[in-house]
Structures are given as structure tokens and as C-alpha cells.
Design a protein around this motif. Structure first.
Motif, PDB file in Angstrom:
ATOM      1  N   PHE A  73      24.295  -0.569 -11.017  1.00 13.42           N
ATOM      2  CA  PHE A  73      25.408   0.123 -11.670  1.00 13.42           C
ATOM      3  C   PHE A  73      26.658  -0.724 -11.602  1.00 13.42           C
ATOM      4  O   PHE A  73      26.846  -1.529 -10.693  1.00 13.42           O
ATOM      5  CB  PHE A  73      25.623   1.527 -11.104  1.00 13.42           C
ATOM      6  N   VAL A  74      27.497  -0.537 -12.601  1.00 13.81           N
ATOM      7  CA  VAL A  74      28.701  -1.359 -12.726  1.00 13.81           C
ATOM      8  C   VAL A  74      29.819  -0.679 -11.946  1.00 13.81           C
ATOM      9  O   VAL A  74      30.290   0.387 -12.310  1.00 13.81           O
ATOM     10  CB  VAL A  74      29.109  -1.514 -14.212  1.00 13.81           C
ATOM     11  N   ALA A  75      30.228  -1.304 -10.846  1.00 14.59           N
ATOM     12  CA  ALA A  75      31.284  -0.702 -10.034  1.00 14.59           C
ATOM     13  C   ALA A  75      32.618  -0.729 -10.753  1.00 14.59           C
ATOM     14  O   ALA A  75      33.383   0.215 -10.725  1.00 14.59           O
ATOM     15  CB  ALA A  75      31.382  -1.415  -8.696  1.00 14.59           C
ATOM     16  N   ARG A  76      32.943  -1.836 -11.375  1.00 15.35           N
ATOM     17  CA  ARG A  76      34.162  -1.886 -12.164  1.00 15.35           C
ATOM     18  C   ARG A  76      34.097  -3.038 -13.148  1.00 15.35           C
ATOM     19  O   ARG A  76      33.412  -4.023 -12.924  1.00 15.35           O
ATOM     20  CB  ARG A  76      35.386  -2.029 -11.281  1.00 15.35           C
ATOM     21  N   THR A  77      34.816  -2.903 -14.224  1.00 12.66           N
ATOM     22  CA  THR A  77      34.896  -3.969 -15.196  1.00 12.66           C
ATOM     23  C   THR A  77      36.262  -3.895 -15.861  1.00 12.66           C
ATOM     24  O   THR A  77      36.759  -2.830 -16.182  1.00 12.66           O
ATOM     25  CB  THR A  77      33.749  -3.869 -16.231  1.00 12.66           C
ATOM     26  N   LYS A  78      36.885  -5.043 -16.019  1.00 11.73           N
ATOM     27  CA  LYS A  78      38.207  -5.081 -16.633  1.00 11.73           C
ATOM     28  C   LYS A  78      38.462  -6.479 -17.149  1.00 11.73           C
ATOM     29  O   LYS A  78      37.762  -7.422 -16.819  1.00 11.73           O
ATOM     30  CB  LYS A  78      39.280  -4.692 -15.627  1.00 11.73           C
ATOM     31  N   THR A  79      39.523  -6.599 -17.941  1.00 12.40           N
ATOM     32  CA  THR A  79      39.877  -7.934 -18.421  1.00 12.40           C
ATOM     33  C   THR A  79      40.522  -8.698 -17.274  1.00 12.40           C
ATOM     34  O   THR A  79      41.084  -8.126 -16.346  1.00 12.40           O
ATOM     35  CB  THR A  79      40.875  -7.867 -19.587  1.00 12.40           C
ATOM     36  N   LEU A  80      40.437 -10.021 -17.373  1.00 19.87           N
ATOM     37  CA  LEU A  80      40.982 -10.849 -16.312  1.00 19.87           C
ATOM     38  C   LEU A  80      42.503 -10.701 -16.230  1.00 19.87           C
ATOM     39  O   LEU A  80      43.091 -10.758 -15.162  1.00 19.87           O
ATOM     40  CB  LEU A  80      40.599 -12.308 -16.573  1.00 19.87           C
ATOM     41  N   ASN A  81      43.115 -10.502 -17.375  1.00 22.84           N
ATOM     42  CA  ASN A  81      44.559 -10.256 -17.383  1.00 22.84           C
ATOM     43  C   ASN A  81      44.912  -8.994 -16.611  1.00 22.84           C
ATOM     44  O   ASN A  81      45.882  -8.950 -15.874  1.00 22.84           O
ATOM     45  CB  ASN A  81      45.070 -10.111 -18.820  1.00 22.84           C
ATOM     46  N   ALA A  82      44.098  -7.957 -16.798  1.00 28.22           N
ATOM     47  CA  ALA A  82      44.333  -6.711 -16.070  1.00 28.22           C
ATOM     48  C   ALA A  82      44.209  -6.956 -14.569  1.00 28.22           C
ATOM     49  O   ALA A  82      44.979  -6.426 -13.776  1.00 28.22           O
ATOM     50  CB  ALA A  82      43.339  -5.645 -16.521  1.00 28.22           C
ATOM     51  N   GLN A  83      43.249  -7.754 -14.188  1.00 28.69           N
ATOM     52  CA  GLN A  83      43.073  -8.060 -12.767  1.00 28.69           C
ATOM     53  C   GLN A  83      44.278  -8.827 -12.231  1.00 28.69           C
ATOM     54  O   GLN A  83      44.748  -8.574 -11.128  1.00 28.69           O
ATOM     55  CB  GLN A  83      41.792  -8.883 -12.571  1.00 28.69           C
ATOM     56  N   LEU A  84      44.792  -9.741 -13.048  1.00 31.77           N
ATOM     57  CA  LEU A  84      45.987 -10.474 -12.637  1.00 31.77           C
ATOM     58  C   LEU A  84      47.149  -9.515 -12.431  1.00 31.77           C
ATOM     59  O   LEU A  84      47.863  -9.571 -11.434  1.00 31.77           O
ATOM     60  CB  LEU A  84      46.339 -11.529 -13.699  1.00 31.77           C
ATOM     61  N   ASN A  85      47.327  -8.633 -13.380  1.00 26.91           N
ATOM     62  CA  ASN A  85      48.409  -7.652 -13.256  1.00 26.91           C
ATOM     63  C   ASN A  85      48.224  -6.757 -12.044  1.00 26.91           C
ATOM     64  O   ASN A  85      49.159  -6.449 -11.331  1.00 26.91           O
ATOM     65  CB  ASN A  85      48.485  -6.787 -14.519  1.00 26.91           C
ATOM     66  N   ASP A  86      46.974  -6.324 -11.828  1.00 26.63           N
ATOM     67  CA  ASP A  86      46.724  -5.445 -10.686  1.00 26.63           C
ATOM     68  C   ASP A  86      47.011  -6.160  -9.369  1.00 26.63           C
ATOM     69  O   ASP A  86      47.503  -5.557  -8.429  1.00 26.63           O
ATOM     70  CB  ASP A  86      45.269  -4.961 -10.699  1.00 26.63           C
ATOM     71  N   SER A  87      46.684  -7.450  -9.318  1.00 30.13           N
ATOM     72  CA  SER A  87      46.912  -8.158  -8.063  1.00 30.13           C
ATOM     73  C   SER A  87      48.394  -8.313  -7.799  1.00 30.13           C
ATOM     74  O   SER A  87      48.822  -8.514  -6.664  1.00 30.13           O
ATOM     75  CB  SER A  87      46.249  -9.538  -8.096  1.00 30.13           C
TER      76      SER A  87
END
Lengths: 87, 886
Positions: B739-753
Motif C-alpha cells: 500500500f502507498v503510504a504517501r505520494t506527493k510532488t517533490l516540490n510539495a515535499q520541499l515546501n513541507d520540509s
């Protein structure tokens, strides 16, 4: 007795020597009413007007005695001072 | 008793007194008329004889009334009427105060719930987090080796209990349905005994729960019970599947129990904060098999809590622990070679461990909100001064008629108290709504977020600052009012100078103070914004555009074997690469921008004894570096043939550290239990964190000891928006046991970090803008009042030949002085303040000329705009109108 009559009585009894500002009677009456020294009820005067008739209460009588005796003491004091200064 | 009755009949008594007096006058008049005096004359005489009718009537009434209270109520109604006549002013004032008070209350609630309120465990002051420090891995605080903890619990009497746990997200389902990601805690069976929490339903863990081969059990939180089993009262004994393994539910925790989520107690303190980590729902016991654990290692995988025994302080316990660590060092294999003190421990109160990081940020927020509220109150005071002055004649007349000073003061104060009262009511509503939104859509992961709610303490705080705000805003004008010398005011015509020069100077100083505060705020905002911009735009060593990532969880029952994992990865990659939307796809083993992980030693075989820095190890598929766009510095990228070979790619920094200026290609590297050959060097990237220097990395082909962590990256041909959904679909299609725990765009990950930095900057910008607006309003208010006051002077000047432009200059010069003064003072103080916040800034220096210049420019233009309208009003006045007497 109602307020107007009281004023008349004071004037007559003191033979017009005590000229009381008539109106100042009323606040005094209200204060005595509040303190419970007099009681009042509405009635009709001799001239057929609706007036408030005041009556002294037992507590008021006691207060009167107190005030009269302290006044008399004061008179005595004044008399003595006046008396000694004369002689 | 009689008095009571009379007090109740107060109104009637007053009417009776008034009627009585009327009757008296009537009677006297009648008497006089009977004596022959005409009616009018008779009434006049009766009145005269009576005395001062109005005064005596008043006195009679006053005997019965609570005059003070009645006066206050009268003023209150007067104030309401006044506000109703000035709806614009009232509305702005209420809004300003409402926002200020609401924000203060909300932030205070957060501060109280997160930082001040003690943790919801019994005697929580005795709970501590225990950290180990091992020089071999850098000496910073990390989660201890459970084998060491076992030794501590035997030798240390400073603790009444020690327990270790680790957290993660696992697929959990109450039945045969597909699993959903849920926060899971793997803990020793004594966890709840150390916390002194008793399950509400069922039982606590037993000492042998979690032994390998024993019955598989689990304990749920209240939220899990509601969410997974819909509050079924017969939940004890039901089966819950964790990672596709059935476990029996043996207990449910009480509703008020909160366990920190994986963000709050991190086993590596320096690791980045992940966003969206759920609160733990399921607790699963494990019994450690110490014989299988190594002495020198296993750091940072578990978090240890302890409860201090009676009579032991934290420092005493720490000292004891350090002593035991020293003994341990000498006993464990290889430890004797190390220096004394290379194995140590430290304690931290649990509350501090949970909130310590966010503490500073929250207090900063509190200070900012407090400052804004103060600005709002000052603005209101300023506005009130202006209004008060125009009704100064009012006050003068009242004072001349014998009004008491307290009465005058009160009448001004009451208006402000009414305003702030309404503002306070609005504020509570705003705070409630704001907190609700904050809880559900929090931009940052605050510890104890679930415990944040409007409590009586916060409401009390709100009331207190509401009253304080009203008093502050009303004090200055009130004091002025009360000391009004009636003589002077009454003598002046209304168009002449209103109020004394003193009051004007006070207002000018108020403006200066506002500008000062605003400047500091704007400067700090500017620096934070630049810092954020720097973080987002700096060269990261990889590209985030048009890319998406997905994290897949492989159920261990079906993917326990590496071969199965490799097959899955190959299948997913093939499917992804065949899609038209995907330009390139690859597998890799750790979420980017979530800190360092898989930290290993990597040494050159010919330099065995060398002290080497640690590296991050990553497993990648061929095509990874191309997909994420990392530079190739030397050698080559991975290709298909590397699957069977023992090759490694190192990062630039690692190459430099181990080989210096030599060419590392072809060299050997010992890591992960094998000797690898270096085939390539890639450019340094900030893939672990954009806030730090690039970490040292080594990359191996995923064919070797394929880890269970599974991540995919896909770069899209056109954009990244559709990729997450696509990746989820492809991965789930490969196998029902993934199962897919999470998926997002890399930009979103940058913003989240960068969520924390973005939040800080957002808050600062909001505050800065509001403060600037308030300052502008203040300047506008002072100037328009001053123009009105100087109408005659200006009219005279214009009649004598002054040009319009000189009138403009005259007016705006008035604003210029406080603004310039405030700016200068603000800049001076900022230099000092910036030194304090240095550690929050990345890449921005204290003396940042562009920021300073833009702040000065911004303020200059804002002040000019604010001053413009009053100036124009002054210059366009008809001199004749101005000169005409009142």
C-alpha cells in the motif's frame, strides 16, 4: 402632619424667630424616612389635598431623645461659658 | 428590613418625594392667592420662598438612589449613544481590538496547552527522556541502545522504571479490509506502568507479551477504538491486523490519554521534522532478545523514557547514569580502547523533550501578537485623543457646572471599556474559530496539538487583556479630560487651536513609537523572507520541478524475502516507464528532505584504523541520478549490469574526505559489510535537508541487500500534478500486499520540509502588514487633527501669500519628524535584535542593505501616502473660510 403644615408649625411656635428655608425640610424628611425615624402615609389634608402625613416612630423617638439631650448638654455648656465670661 | 423595602420601592419613593414638593408649592400658592395676590405672582413667590427648587428636588431624590451607580449607568448609555452616532469609528475600533484580542488569546491558548500545562500523566514532572551520547557516532544525543538500557535498569536505582519504544506508520485494518496507514508504537510491555496509565477497557500488557512465538496482542487508544471499531463495547478480544499479521486487542486506553507522535520524540534529535505524522493509535509490545543485540551500535532506533525514583533529582540520576555508562564502556568489547567519557548519557524532562524545539518559536509568536495588540491600543488611544479634544468644550462645561473629576474620567474610560468589551467578545469568537482551524489544518506539527483547546485559563486571560486594552486606550485621553481647566477651553473659539500643545506632542510621540515598533517588525520580516527565499532558491544539487515521489509499504509477510522485493521494484519501474506521462522513473531508499538516515561507517580497506566521518547510505536503481538530476562529477552512473556487481557511487564530499585530490574511481570502499568498488562520483546535494550543508552519501545498487524501505521517483514529461495519482495506481496494481503510504510532488515535499520557516515568515508578514496599516492610520489621524487645529494659521499663511506646495510641505513636515525619528531608532535597535535571531536565519546577514533600503522606502512611501490626504485638505482650504471667526 404633612410637610406644609410642619413648616407652618415651626414658624408659629418659634414666633417667626426661626426662618427655615421651606424646601430644605423635604430632603431632611426623606433622610429621616429612609433611616426609619418617621413613617409616612398618603392621606388628605384639611384643604382636601392629597398629602403625605408623617408620624414619628419608636425608633425615631429614641433618636429624638438622644438628639435633645445632646443639644441640651451643648446649651448648658454654652451657658456656663457665657456665664463665667460675664462674671 | 424597612430599608430593604424602601430600596426596592426606590423609584416610587423618588416620585413620591417629587410629588410632595409640588403639593407644597401648590398649597402655598393657593394660600397667597386667597390673600389676594394674582396667580402668577403667587406662584413666583411660593417658588422663591421654597428655595432652590431644582437642587432640593435633586437632594430628595438622591436620598433614595444610588447616585454613583446611576451616574455610571447613565454614562454607559451615553457612551453607547455616542458610539452609535459614530459607527465608522466604533466598527474600526471593535475590529482592531477584536483581531488583536482574538489573536492574543489564541496564541496564549497554544502557549498554555503546549508549553505551560503539565503533561497529562501522573506526576509527569518525574518523567524523563533518556539519551545516550556515543563519541563513535558524533556524540550528540540519540536514542539509547536497548541493551545498555537493560544494564541501566539493573544497576541504576535512580529510576523506578525505564522503557523503550519506537514509532512508525503501519498498515492497520480491523478486519479483512485493506489496510490504512496508522500511527503505531512498538514498545516494551512496561510502557504504561512507567507512564502510570491504566487502560480503561481490558488489561495492560503482561511482562511476556510480545515474546517471539508468544500470542500477538495490541492495545488501542480511545481514538483508535472509535475510528477503527466504531466504539464497539465488545472490542476486547477482537482481531486487528497490523502489517497483515493478526493481533488480539487486549486493552483500550482512556480518552484523555495522549502519546507524543513520531515528530515530537525523535530518536535522532537533529533529524528534520516530518509533516503529517499521525498520533499513535496502536501499541504493540515487544520483548527484546538482548543476546542477539550488539553492544556497539543500535543507537537511535529506540526512544527511552524513565520515571525518576522518589528522592532522586534529575542531576543525581544523570550523575548515576554517567557512572554506569563509564563502567559499561570498560566492559563492552572495544570500549576499553576508547577515551573515558566517550560513552555518556543525559536526561531531559519529558515535557521539555516534547516541546523544547517549538518553545522558542511559540514565545516569539506570543511576543509578536502582544506587540500588535499594544500597537492597536496605542492607535485607539490616539484616535480617542483626537475625538476627546473636539469635545473638550463639553468637558469644560461639565467641569464648570461642578462635575466631579472621577465622573469626567469615567465618562471617557467607559467608552473605551465598552469598545474593548465588544472587541473582546469578537475576539473570543475569532480565537475559537482560529483554534479550530489551526487544529485541523495546522501548517506546522506542534507537539500536543490535540490538547489545544479554549480553556478557562485562556478565557480569563482574554478578559484581563480586554480590560487592560480598554484602560490603556482610554487612559491618556481620560487623564487629559479630567484635568481640563474649564476656564481656558471656554474662552477659546471652536476653530482655534483645540487642546494644548502638550496633547499634540503626546500624539506625535505616540506616532514615533508606533513607527519604531513597526520598523523593527518590518526589518525582521524582511530578513526572514530573504532567508526563506534563499532556502528555496539555492542550488540544492538536484531539481524539484516536474517530479513526484511515492512511499510504498511492503507487507512483511509477503515481501520478507529480498527477491520478492526486487521483483516488485522492477515491476513498478517497468510500468512507470511505459507510461507516456513519465519521462524517467527510479527506485530509492529514503524520503528526500527528511534528514539523515542509514548512517554508516565507510572506510578505505587500505586505511583500516582511520577515523572516518559517517555517511548516509542509499540504495538506488539505475536512472535515479538522471531522474533527480544530480550532476555526474567523475566516472559513470549505475547501469543495469551493476545489479550483480559490487559497485558504489560516492558523493563529492565523501570523495574529497577519503581520497583528497586523488581520483577515487577504481578505489575500494568497505561499507555495509562488503567491499565495494567506486565507479562514479556525483555532485553534492542537499537531499537530506536544504537547511544544512550537503551530507556525505554513498549509493549502492538496490540489488544488494534490498532494504524494505521503498520509494519511487518519477519525473513527468509535462508536469508533476498527475504523477502522484498515477504512481499510486501503478504501485497498488503490482500487488494487493503493497500500500502507498504517501505520494506527493517533490516540490510539495520541499515546501513541507520548510513548513516551519514558511509559517514563521507568513506570520511575520501578516503582522508586519497589520502594523504598517496601523501606523499609517495613526499618522493619518494625527495629521488630520492637526490640520483641523491649525486651520486658522494655514488660512492666514495662504492669505499672506503662501503657495499650495508650501502648505503641503508644512503639513507633511509634521509627520516627517516622528517618522524619521522612529525609523532611525528602529533601525538602530534592529541591528541588536537581529543578533538574537541569527540562528533562525539562513544565508541572510545582519546588515542586509537591500532589506534595510526596502524597509525605509516602504515606510517613507506609506507615511507620505498617509500624510497626503490631510495635506491636500489643508492646501485646498479656502482662506476666507479659515479666517472667519467661529
Amino acid at each position: 402632619m404633612h410637610g406644609y403644615a410642619l413648616v407652618e408649625v415651626i414658624k408659629r411656635t418659634s414666633d417667626n424667630l426661626l426662618q427655615v428655608e421651606e424646601g430644605s425640610l423635604y430632603p431632611a424628611l426623606q433622610r429621616m424616612l429612609k433611616s426609619g425615624w418617621v413613617a409616612a402615609e398618603w392621606g388628605v389634608s384639611s384643604t382636601n389635598r392629597r398629602v403625605r402625613i408623617y408620624r414619628i416612630t419608636p425608633a425615631g423617638r429614641k433618636q429624638l431623645e438622644r438628639k435633645v439631650s445632646s443639644f441640651e448638654r451643648m446649651l448648658q455648656g454654652i451657658a456656663r461659658v457665657m456665664g463665667t465670661s460675664e462674671s | 428590613m424597612r430599608i430593604l423595602r424602601y430600596l426596592l420601592r426606590r423609584r416610587i419613593s423618588q416620585q413620591e418625594a417629587a410629588a410632595e414638593i409640588e403639593g407644597h408649592l401648590d398649597e402655598r400658592a393657593t394660600e397667597l392667592m386667597d390673600a389676594g395676590i394674582p396667580e402668577l405672582e403667587a406662584r413666583a413667590q411660593a417658588s422663591r420662598e421654597f428655595g432652590n427648587l431644582a437642587l432640593l428636588t435633586e437632594e430628595s431624590r438622591a436620598v433614595w438612589g444610588w447616585t454613583r451607580l446611576e451616574a455610571m449607568i447613565l454614562d454607559f448609555r451615553l457612551a453607547l449613544r455616542g458610539l452609535r452616532k459614530n459607527p465608522g469609528f466604533a466598527l474600526t475600533a471593535i475590529l482592531t481590538l477584536g483581531v488583536g484580542i482574538g489573536a492574543s488569546t489564541a496564541v496564549f491558548t497554544v502557549v498554555d496547552s503546549v508549553i505551560l500545562k503539565p503533561l497529562a500523566y501522573e506526576q509527569s514532572a518525574k518523567l524523563v527522556a533518556v539519551w545516550e551520547h556515543a563519541a563513535a557516532i558524533g556524540g550528540e544525543a540519540v536514542g539509547p541502545n536497548p541493551r545498555h538500557v537493560d544494564v541501566w535498569s539493573q544497576r541504576a536505582n535512580a529510576f523506578s522504571g525505564l522503557t523503550s519504544f519506537s514509532q512508525g506508520v503501519r498498515g492497520v485494518s480491523p478486519g479483512a479490509e485493506s489496510p490504512r496507514p496508522v500511527g503505531l508504537v512498538v514498545c516494551q510491555p512496561n510502557l504504561f506502568q512507567v507512564l502510570r496509565t491504566v487502560p480503561r477497557l481490558g488489561r495492560d500488557f503482561r511482562a511476556d507479551d510480545g515474546k517471539t512465538g508468544g500470542p500477538a496482542v495490541a492495545i488501542l487508544t480511545h481514538a483508535a477504538w472509535q475510528g477503527l471499531f466504531s466504539g464497539d463495547p465488545g472490542v476486547i478480544g477482537r482481531v486487528i491486523r497490523v502489517d497483515d499479521m493478526p493481533r488480539e486487542v487486549v486493552g483500550v486506553l482512556p480518552e484523555g490519554f495522549h502519546f507524543p507522535n513520531g515528530n515530537t520524540l525523535r530518536s535522532f534529535r537533529s533529524v528534520e521534522i516530518k509533516k503529517g505524522v499521525p498520533e499513535p493509535w496502536v501499541f504493540v509490545p515487544t520483548v527484546f532478545d538482548y543476546a542477539q543485540m550488539e553492544w556497539n551500535g543500535n543507537y537511535g532506533n529506540w526512544v527511552t523514557l524513565g520515571r525518576l525514583a522518589d528522592g532522586f533529582s534529575m542531576s543525581a540520576a544523570t550523575a548515576q547514569l554517567k557512572g554506569i555508562q563509564e563502567q559499561l564502556r570498560q566492559q563492552i568489547p572495544g570500549g576499553g580502547n576508547q577515551k573515558p567519557g566517550s560513552l555518556s548519557a543525559s536526561l531531559q524532562s519529558l515535557q521539555e523533550a516534547m516541546v523544547g524545539d517549538s518553545g522558542q518559536g511559540i514565545w516569539l509568536l506570543m511576543a509578536a501578537v502582544g506587540g500588535l495588540l499594544l500597537l492597536a491600543c496605542l492607535n485607539l488611544a490616539n484616535a480617542q485623543l483626537g475625538r476627546a479634544v473636539s469635545s473638550a468644550r463639553d468637558a469644560a462645561v461639565r467641569a464648570a457646572l461642578g462635575a466631579a473629576r472621577w465622573r469626567l474620567l469615567w465618562s471617557v474610560l467607559i467608552e473605551n471599556v465598552v469598545l474593548s468589551g465588544m472587541g473582546g467578545a469578537l475576539g473570543i469568537v475569532l480565537a475559537y474559530v482560529g483554534l479550530k482551524l489551526f487544529r485541523t489544518h495546522s501548517p506546522i506539527d506542534l507537539p500536543r496539538l490535540a490538547e489545544v483547546e479554549l480553556n478557562p485559563g485562556a478565557l480569563l486571560f482574554c478578559m484581563a487583556i480586554t480590560i487592560a486594552a480598554g484602560i490603556v486606550a482610554g487612559l491618556l485621553p481620560g487623564v487629559r479630560f479630567a484635568s481640563a481647566a474649564p476656564h481656558g477651553s471656554l474662552q477659546q473659539a471652536s476653530t482655534r487651536t483645540l487642546g494644548s500643545r502638550n496633547s499634540h506632542r503626546v500624539r506625535v510621540w505616540l506616532i514615533g513609537a508606533q513607527v519604531f515598533g513597526c520598523t523593527v517588525l518590518l526589518l525582521i520580516t524582511g530578513l526572514f523572507s530573504r532567508s526563506l527565499l534563499h532556502l528555496l532558491q539555492q542550488d540544492k544539487g538536484f531539481e524539484t520541478e516536474r517530479a513526484a515521489i511515492a512511499e510504498a509499504r511492503l507487507l512483511s509477510k509477503h515481501f520478507g524475502d529480498a527477491v520478492a522485493r526486487v521483483r516488485l521494484i522492477d515491476g513498478v519501474l517497468a510500468a512507470l516507464r511505459s507510461s507516456a506521462e513519465v519521462e524517467s522513473a527510479a527506485y530509492f531508499s529514503a524520503m528526500p528532505l527528511e534528514g539523515e538516515s542509514w548512517i554508516e561507517f565507510a572506510r578505505r580497506p587500505e586505511r583500516q584504523g582511520e577515523n572516518v566521518p559517517m555517511v548516509n547510505a542509499r540504495w538506488v536503481s539505475p536512472g535515479y541520478f538522471e531522474a533527480i538530476r544530480q550532476k555526474l562529477v567523475a566516472g559513470r552512473f549505475f547501469e543495469e549490469r551493476d545489479r550483480e556487481l559490487s559497485n558504489v557511487i560516492v558523493s563529492e564530499g565523501e570523495a574529497r574526505a577519503l581520497w583528497g585530490a586523488e581520483n577515487p574511481i577504481g578505489g575500494q570502499l568497505n561499507a555495509l559489510g562488503k567491499t565495494f568498488t567506486v565507479i562514479g562520483v556525483v555532485g553534492d546535494s542537499r537531499s537530506t535537508s536544504v537547511k544544512r550543508a550537503p551530507a556525505r552519501m554513498i549509493y549502492v545498487h538496490y540489488g544488494y541487500r534490498t532494504p524494505s524501505q521503498t520509494f519511487f521517483i518519477a519525473r513527468g514529461t509535462h508536469g508533476a500534478e498527475t504523477l502522484p495519482a498515477l504512481m499510486r495506481q501503478v504501485i497498488s496494481a503490482q500487488s494487493p500486499h503493497v500500500f502507498v503510504a504517501r505520494t506527493k510532488t517533490l516540490n510539495a515535499q520541499l515546501n513541507d520540509s520548510l513548513a516551519r520557516e514558511r509559517f514563521q515568515t507568513f506570520v511575520l508578514i501578516a503582522f508586519g502588514a497589520s502594523a504598517l496599516l496601523l501606523a499609517m492610520l495613526g499618522i493619518y489621524g494625527v495629521l488630520s487633527y492637526s490640520v483641523a487645529a491649525r486651520k486658522q494659521e494655514i488660512g492666514l499663511r495662504m492669505a499672506l501669500g503662501a503657495s499650495r506646495s508650501s502648505v503641503y510641505a508644512l503639513t507633511m513636515r509634521e509627520a516627517g519628524f516622528p517618522v524619521a525619528g522612529g525609523l532611525a531608532a528602529g533601525l538602530a535597535v534592529s541591528f541588536w535584535i537581529v543578533r538574537l535571531i541569527d540562528k533562525f536565519l539562513y544565508g541572510a546577514k545582519a546588515v542586509d542593505l537591500p532589506v534595510i533600503a526596502s524597509v525605509v522606502l516602504l515606510f517613507a512611501s506609506a507615511a507620505t501616502a498617509a500624510a497626503f490626504f490631510p495635506a491636500r485638505h489643508a492646501a485646498s482650504a479656502n482662506p476666507m473660510d479659515a479666517l472667519r471667526p467661529d
